[in-house]
Motif scaffolding. Structure first.
Motif, mmCIF file in Angstrom:
data_model
loop_
_atom_site.group_PDB
_atom_site.id
_atom_site.type_symbol
_atom_site.label_atom_id
_atom_site.label_comp_id
_atom_site.label_asym_id
_atom_site.label_seq_id
_atom_site.Cartn_x
_atom_site.Cartn_y
_atom_site.Cartn_z
ATOM 1 N N SER A 1 -21.865 -24.759 11.318
ATOM 2 C CA SER A 1 -21.148 -25.128 10.105
ATOM 3 C C SER A 1 -20.456 -26.476 10.280
ATOM 4 C CB SER A 1 -20.120 -24.046 9.761
ATOM 5 O OG SER A 1 -19.423 -24.353 8.580
ATOM 6 N N ARG A 2 -19.878 -26.698 11.454
ATOM 7 C CA ARG A 2 -19.242 -27.995 11.737
ATOM 8 C C ARG A 2 -20.291 -29.114 11.765
ATOM 9 N NH1 ARG A 2 -14.002 -28.494 15.234
ATOM 10 N NH2 ARG A 2 -13.379 -30.552 14.476
ATOM 11 N N HIS A 3 -21.436 -28.821 12.361
ATOM 12 C CA HIS A 3 -22.527 -29.805 12.411
ATOM 13 C C HIS A 3 -22.964 -30.191 11.005
ATOM 14 C CE1 HIS A 3 -26.302 -31.729 13.457
ATOM 15 N NE2 HIS A 3 -26.972 -30.817 12.763
ATOM 16 N N LYS A 4 -23.112 -29.200 10.127
ATOM 17 C CA LYS A 4 -23.549 -29.482 8.760
ATOM 18 C C LYS A 4 -22.531 -30.348 8.023
ATOM 19 C CE LYS A 4 -24.942 -27.324 4.408
ATOM 20 N NZ LYS A 4 -25.160 -26.061 3.667
ATOM 21 N N ALA A 5 -21.233 -30.070 8.240
ATOM 22 C CA ALA A 5 -20.184 -30.777 7.508
ATOM 23 C C ALA A 5 -19.930 -32.178 8.046
ATOM 24 C CB ALA A 5 -18.889 -29.966 7.553
ATOM 25 N N THR A 6 -20.086 -32.373 9.354
ATOM 26 C CA THR A 6 -19.662 -33.631 9.967
ATOM 27 C C THR A 6 -20.777 -34.436 10.618
ATOM 28 O OG1 THR A 6 -19.210 -32.680 12.156
ATOM 29 C CG2 THR A 6 -17.455 -32.520 10.492
ATOM 30 N N GLY A 7 -21.899 -33.804 10.898
ATOM 31 C CA GLY A 7 -22.970 -34.466 11.626
ATOM 32 C C GLY A 7 -22.792 -34.428 13.134
ATOM 33 N N GLU A 8 -21.670 -33.872 13.607
ATOM 34 C CA GLU A 8 -21.434 -33.772 15.043
ATOM 35 C C GLU A 8 -22.470 -32.857 15.669
ATOM 36 O OE1 GLU A 8 -17.738 -32.561 18.071
ATOM 37 O OE2 GLU A 8 -17.491 -32.466 15.884
ATOM 38 N N ARG A 9 -23.014 -33.271 16.816
ATOM 39 C CA ARG A 9 -24.080 -32.506 17.476
ATOM 40 C C ARG A 9 -23.506 -31.652 18.596
ATOM 41 N NH1 ARG A 9 -29.306 -34.008 16.888
ATOM 42 N NH2 ARG A 9 -29.744 -33.459 19.046
ATOM 43 N N PHE A 10 -24.118 -30.488 18.777
ATOM 44 C CA PHE A 10 -23.692 -29.561 19.820
ATOM 45 C C PHE A 10 -24.918 -29.148 20.638
ATOM 46 C CE2 PHE A 10 -20.645 -29.201 16.360
ATOM 47 C CZ PHE A 10 -19.446 -29.377 17.044
ATOM 48 N N PRO A 11 -25.301 -29.975 21.612
ATOM 49 C CA PRO A 11 -26.514 -29.693 22.396
ATOM 50 C C PRO A 11 -26.491 -28.328 23.081
ATOM 51 C CG PRO A 11 -25.744 -31.929 22.795
ATOM 52 C CD PRO A 11 -24.677 -31.253 22.008
ATOM 53 N N ALA A 12 -25.318 -27.875 23.544
ATOM 54 C CA ALA A 12 -25.249 -26.569 24.217
ATOM 55 C C ALA A 12 -25.591 -25.447 23.243
ATOM 56 C CB ALA A 12 -23.864 -26.361 24.822
ATOM 57 N N ALA A 13 -25.164 -25.586 21.991
ATOM 58 C CA ALA A 13 -25.491 -24.572 20.988
ATOM 59 C C ALA A 13 -26.984 -24.554 20.700
ATOM 60 C CB ALA A 13 -24.704 -24.829 19.709
ATOM 61 N N VAL A 14 -27.600 -25.738 20.607
ATOM 62 C CA VAL A 14 -29.050 -25.806 20.389
ATOM 63 C C VAL A 14 -29.791 -25.152 21.551
ATOM 64 C CG1 VAL A 14 -31.033 -27.364 20.183
ATOM 65 C CG2 VAL A 14 -28.922 -27.859 18.925
ATOM 66 N N GLU A 15 -29.339 -25.405 22.769
ATOM 67 C CA GLU A 15 -29.993 -24.823 23.938
ATOM 68 C C GLU A 15 -29.906 -23.300 23.915
ATOM 69 O OE1 GLU A 15 -32.326 -24.649 27.179
ATOM 70 O OE2 GLU A 15 -31.852 -26.437 25.991
ATOM 71 N N VAL A 16 -28.761 -22.768 23.497
ATOM 72 C CA VAL A 16 -28.625 -21.315 23.380
ATOM 73 C C VAL A 16 -29.594 -20.774 22.340
ATOM 74 C CG1 VAL A 16 -27.080 -19.478 22.574
ATOM 75 C CG2 VAL A 16 -26.250 -21.169 24.214
ATOM 76 N N MET A 17 -29.700 -21.454 21.206
ATOM 77 C CA MET A 17 -30.533 -20.949 20.111
ATOM 78 C C MET A 17 -32.024 -21.003 20.418
ATOM 79 S SD MET A 17 -28.555 -22.159 16.624
ATOM 80 C CE MET A 17 -28.245 -23.865 17.103
ATOM 81 N N VAL A 18 -32.463 -21.972 21.220
ATOM 82 C CA VAL A 18 -33.898 -22.066 21.517
ATOM 83 C C VAL A 18 -34.285 -21.225 22.734
ATOM 84 C CG1 VAL A 18 -34.069 -24.364 20.495
ATOM 85 C CG2 VAL A 18 -33.715 -24.134 22.961
ATOM 86 N N THR A 19 -33.307 -20.643 23.410
ATOM 87 C CA THR A 19 -33.602 -19.798 24.574
ATOM 88 C C THR A 19 -34.138 -18.447 24.117
ATOM 89 O OG1 THR A 19 -31.890 -20.864 25.916
ATOM 90 C CG2 THR A 19 -32.620 -18.677 26.610
ATOM 91 N N LEU A 20 -35.276 -18.058 24.639
ATOM 92 C CA LEU A 20 -35.884 -16.783 24.278
ATOM 93 C C LEU A 20 -35.119 -15.613 24.892
ATOM 94 C CD1 LEU A 20 -39.660 -17.691 24.803
ATOM 95 C CD2 LEU A 20 -38.450 -17.477 22.616
ATOM 96 N N ASN A 21 -35.168 -14.486 24.203
ATOM 97 C CA ASN A 21 -34.562 -13.251 24.723
ATOM 98 C C ASN A 21 -35.555 -12.431 25.544
ATOM 99 O OD1 ASN A 21 -31.868 -13.448 23.784
ATOM 100 N ND2 ASN A 21 -32.549 -12.916 21.711
ATOM 101 N N ALA A 22 -36.627 -13.069 25.979
ATOM 102 C CA ALA A 22 -37.690 -12.362 26.696
ATOM 103 C C ALA A 22 -37.191 -11.764 28.013
ATOM 104 C CB ALA A 22 -38.857 -13.304 26.960
ATOM 105 N N ALA A 23 -36.492 -12.555 28.818
ATOM 106 C CA ALA A 23 -36.060 -12.072 30.138
ATOM 107 C C ALA A 23 -35.090 -10.917 30.008
ATOM 108 C CB ALA A 23 -35.436 -13.219 30.929
ATOM 109 N N ALA A 24 -34.158 -11.016 29.056
ATOM 110 C CA ALA A 24 -33.187 -9.935 28.860
ATOM 111 C C ALA A 24 -33.880 -8.654 28.409
ATOM 112 C CB ALA A 24 -32.139 -10.358 27.836
ATOM 113 N N SER A 25 -34.856 -8.778 27.521
ATOM 114 C CA SER A 25 -35.592 -7.609 27.046
ATOM 115 C C SER A 25 -36.359 -6.951 28.180
ATOM 116 C CB SER A 25 -36.559 -8.035 25.939
ATOM 117 O OG SER A 25 -37.384 -6.972 25.533
#
Length: 331
Positions: free
Chosen positions: A187-211
């Motif tokens: 939401s902050r990224h959408k409003a301000t354009g500020e980037r959060f690389p750690a958040a992107v890395e979390v979102m692209v990480t697959l849940n395969a290993a945990a499953s």
């Protein structure tokens, strides 16, 4: 020309979902036996709002089917494609299965946004499916005023080794495999354009290993934490399992910057609706409102919430016998 994709969407990622209370009222009308029994035994359907549908194929195989798509959650087209694909695949992992084949689902405002950006979105989805050893074979597209992307995914699991949201038992610990805060940071990224690389890395990480780890440990109960937030998905799990859940708010992991985003008012409408929906079923008087909002924050491609322990995932609470008509108790 540079395009900010999040400016072309009314919401972002899983925060644009229909509110859980409204959705449950709609799908409740769909329950009931079909006029003629289709082939295969339906193991998981609409009853408890689990992560995917599951049909027994034979004694050793169950087919897992799901679909998920949403509006842009980040401005970068390639990252959005990766995030959306990882999120869609997650539903299969949340059932204890492995994805086999996926189809693209693309809605694109072709007279507003260049098709080159759409190609980048599709490339992101293809790369994530490749990393998951899942075929990506075609799909469907429509001309739409608002961009949307996701996948329809089919996978397999063992019918006797599924992860379900109705298989929780009192006494089991609760583990969470990814930190919270994705909704407020997006939401902050959408409003301000500020980037959060750690958040992107979390979102692209697959849940395969945990499953895989959960199934290997003999665990049977899990769900992924996405648009309804930790509290919403935990409420559904506890309700389906006939238990209550106690959450230790201090043990829950959060992304850097998540608390500050809430403090500064970058809370998606979906997160507030999640909290409103779950509040009547939860005891939240021991935590401040900002913490409650983070616990209800609408996650995009979040982690797995597992009834049991697996390596590397913090224990954030436990399942207990039903308490005072509450499914969730936060301490």
């Amino acid at each position: 020309m540079s395009y900010r994709l999040t400016r072309y969407a009314h919401g972002g990622g899983c925060a644009c979902k229909i509110p859980p209370g409204e959705l449950e009222e709609v799908v409740r009308r769909l329950n009931g036996a079909p006029a003629s029994q289709p082939a295969g035994e339906l193991l998981v359907g609409l009853d408890d709002g689990d992560d995917a549908a599951v049909v027994r194929v034979d004694g050793d195989r169950a087919l897992i089917a799901t679909t998920d798509f949403f509006t842009p959650v980040v401005d970068d087209a390639y990252d959005w494609g990766r995030i959306a694909a990882a999120n869609a695949l997650s539903d299969v992992y949340a059932m204890g299965g492995h994805p086999v084949v996926a189809l693209n689902l693309l809605a694109w405002p072709r007279e507003i946004l260049p098709m080159e950006l759409a190609a980048e979105v599709l490339r992101g989805g293809m790369d994530v499916c490749s990393s998951a050893s899942c075929h990506l074979a075609g799909g469907h597209s429509v001309d739409d005023p608002e961009p949307k992307y996701g996948l329809a995914v089919t996978g397999f699991g063992h019918p006797d080794r599924l992860l379900r949201n109705d298989a929780g038992r009192a006494g089991l610990p609760l583990s969470l495999t990814k930190p919270l805060g994705l909704g407020v940071l997006n939401s902050r990224h959408k409003a301000t354009g500020e980037r959060f690389p750690a958040a992107v890395e979390v979102m692209v990480t697959l849940n395969a290993a945990a499953s895989t780890a959960a199934v290997a440990a003999g665990l049977t109960c899990a769900t992924d934490v996405t648009g309804f937030g930790l509290l919403g998905h935990l409420h559904k799990l506890a309700r389906a399992s006939g238990v209550s859940a106690v959450v230790d708010a201090a043990a829950v992991p959060y992304l850097d910057g998540a608390h500050e985003a809430v403090r500064d008012g970058f809370v998606p409408g979906g997160s507030r609706r999640n909290l409103d929906w779950v509040r009547p079923h939860a005891a939240l008087d021991t935590v401040p409102e900002d913490t409650a909002l983070l616990l209800a924050d609408a996650q995009t491609s979040g982690g797995l919430l597992i009834a049991g322990e697996i390596p590397g995932a913090p224990v954030i609470g436990e399942l207990v016998p039903p308490r005072d008509g509450r499914t969730v108790i936060v301490r």
